[in-house]
Motif scaffolding. Structure first.
Motif, short mmCIF file in Angstrom:
data_model
loop_
_atom_site.label_atom_id
_atom_site.label_comp_id
_atom_site.label_asym_id
_atom_site.label_seq_id
_atom_site.Cartn_x
_atom_site.Cartn_y
_atom_site.Cartn_z
N LEU A 150 1.81 2.12 -3.51
CA LEU A 150 0.84 2.39 -4.06
C LEU A 150 0.14 4.07 -4.04
O LEU A 150 0.30 4.62 -4.64
N LEU A 151 1.00 4.26 -2.73
CA LEU A 151 0.00 5.24 -2.36
C LEU A 151 1.02 6.28 -2.49
O LEU A 151 1.49 7.38 -3.35
N GLN A 163 0.90 -0.94 0.18
CA GLN A 163 0.51 -0.10 -0.12
C GLN A 163 1.08 1.07 0.39
O GLN A 163 0.64 2.77 -0.57
N TRP A 217 1.52 4.85 -13.64
CA TRP A 217 1.20 3.58 -12.38
C TRP A 217 1.73 2.52 -13.80
O TRP A 217 1.40 2.52 -14.83
N ARG A 267 0.75 7.12 -6.36
CA ARG A 267 -0.18 8.08 -6.74
C ARG A 267 0.29 9.20 -5.99
O ARG A 267 0.18 10.00 -7.16
#
Lengths: 393, 81
Positions: free
Chosen positions: A344-345, A341, A356, A348
């Protein structure tokens, strides 16, 4: 022509010294070859007469996996070893521990040739194939120098967490992205060491620039050219170099190509000159592409990923279902859910959706090339990858 | 897994939401990653998770999580607590 294998040198390093001191050109080949002996014989047969004496030949696969023979002039490489000795402040170094294959031009010049020229002790180790032997060598080291590639840092920190090796006083990185964000961990492991980011390529045989780790804050900063070396870029930001130490020729795809000294040669990377006079890499020329009209730099993305992920990471290229160029991220070992996570963050926060990856996958450990760099092609071909996340597009 | 939980997980995954960012009254303009490709991703995800293929008009008309719930509710999915 004499050919030596890495195994022969491991068994008796004197054979390499003898070959270097014998006028006839010789070839040093890695233990794991990506080509067969016929390919080597055919390639060596292409060398012109004037290169049959006073030279040496290394086999390189580069990061692309395309094999080529690189021909170096011994006199030039000895001069480069002397430059490196001065620029890398190697006078206090008494010994060098070899953790990479000697047939890798980085280890060959930075370590073997340097040790020969400056009469320092060269200690061959099995590297990460035998971490306990490596640990023993680290513990016994005294005023030692080591040469690593960035992808080895997660292995170092996982094998030797909580330990420190004050006997190692110089740590060099080359052959890939410099692990700037891992400096705190590296300083714990090597509290007495000066850490350097070396940059170059096989055609440079092997060095072009150098910087101390502390001299910049970002991984992409490769410092300034070594004395005598010139860098430039063309309109496409491709990094070009001229070096009095570089290879004199290469054999690739069944042809010999001379590399005249006065000509500019592509390093294979994109770069720009910074305001403070150092050079900054923008990515491999082959690793910058457009996706949905946006310029994607895998080097930049790796920097984002490794800002939160301490394990190994590599991208391979793949087209999406619409035929658009894309990229897949492979992490090793498998991240915990919270770590995934965080990656992924971070993606972002720093990049739009076009940047991505198509997927994030994991393997236990990345397959590596003989020179210690991630084997991108083998990673892409692995069938045991675990799917962790994917863009539904 | 209940439909509410399935939808929450899907939206978090598609738009890379931070923990606590998801709400059932979340609107498109509140999420910068809810771009045009995000809409496509969400539509593919709805097909995967709920088995409903959004028409272009349905997909284009989604401005909030509430809109997704409205569409799926008409297909028989229950999003009550």
């Amino acid at each position: 022509m004499t050919t030596l294998s890495e195994q022969q040198v491991q068994r008796d390093p004197r054979v390499l010294r003898e070959a270097w001191e014998t006028p006839a050109t010789f070839a040093l080949l890695p233990a794991k070859m990506i080509v067969d002996s016929k390919w080597i014989a055919n390639g060596l047969a292409l060398l012109p007469d004037e290169l049959q004496q006073g030279h040496y030949v290394l086999l390189t696969s580069g990061t692309t996996g395309t094999p080529k023979l690189v021909v170096g002039r011994r006199e030039r490489s000895e001069k480069l070893a002397a430059i490196l000795h001065r620029q890398q402040e190697s006078e206090p170094v008494e010994e060098t521990l070899v953790l990479l294959p000697l047939s890798y031009s980085y280890a060959f010049v930075n370590q073997w040739l340097w040790a020969e020229c400056f009469r320092r002790s060269l200690k061959l180790t099995p590297g990460f194939n035998n971490p306990s032997a490596m640990l023993d060598a680290f513990r016994k080291s005294r005023n030692a120098m080591i040469c690593l590639v960035g992808v080895q840092v997660p292995l170092l920190t996982s094998y030797f967490q909580g330990q420190s090796f004050p006997g190692i006083i110089r740590v060099h990185f080359a052959g890939g992205r410099f692990p700037q964000e891992q400096l705190p961990a590296l300083r714990e492991l090597f509290p007495q060491a000066t850490i350097f980011n070396n940059y170059g390529c096989a055609e440079a045989l092997p060095r072009l620039t150098l910087r101390k780790a502390d001299a910049a804050e970002e991984s992409a900063d490769i410092g300034t050219p070594l004395p005598g070396i010139e860098l430039s870029t063309n309109e496409a930001s491709e990094l070009l170099f001229r070096s009095p130490y570089r290879a004199v020729g290469i054999v690739e795809a069944g042809q010999f190509h001379a590399l005249p000294s006065a000509e500019w040669t592509q390093s294979g990377d994109l770069a720009q000159l910074t305001d403070r006079g150092s050079w900054r890499l923008l990515g491999r020329a082959s690793e910058v592409f457009k996706r949905h009209g946006e310029k994607i730099s895998l080097a930049t993305l790796i920097t984002t990923v490794t800002s939160t992920w301490a394990g190994q990471a590599v991208f391979y290229r793949e087209r999406d279902a619409r035929g658009e160029d894309g990229h897949v991220l492979v992490l090793a070992p498998a991240p915990a859910p919270g770590q995934l996570q965080a990656v992924l963050l971070s993606l972002r926060r720093n990049h739009g959706r076009a940047h991505w990856p198509l997927r994030i996958e994991s393997v236990l450990a990345l397959p590596l090339l003989a020179n210690g760099k991630p084997d991108v092609q083998a990673t892409a071909a692995r069938e045991d990858k675990t799917l962790l996340w994917y863009q539904r597009i | 897994m209940e439909n509410r939980e399935k939808l929450k997980k899907l939206v978090e995954d598609v738009f890379l939401l931070q923990p606590g960012e998801f709400r059932f009254d979340l609107r498109r303009e509140e999420v910068e990653t809810w771009d045009s490709f995000g809409v496509v991703s969400l539509a593919v995800g709805i097909q995967e998770v709920f088995g409903h293929h959004l028409t272009p008009a349905e997909a284009g008309g989604i401005k909030s999580i509430g809109d997704v719930i409205d569409i799926l509710s008409t297909k028989g999915f229950n999003f009550d607590h």
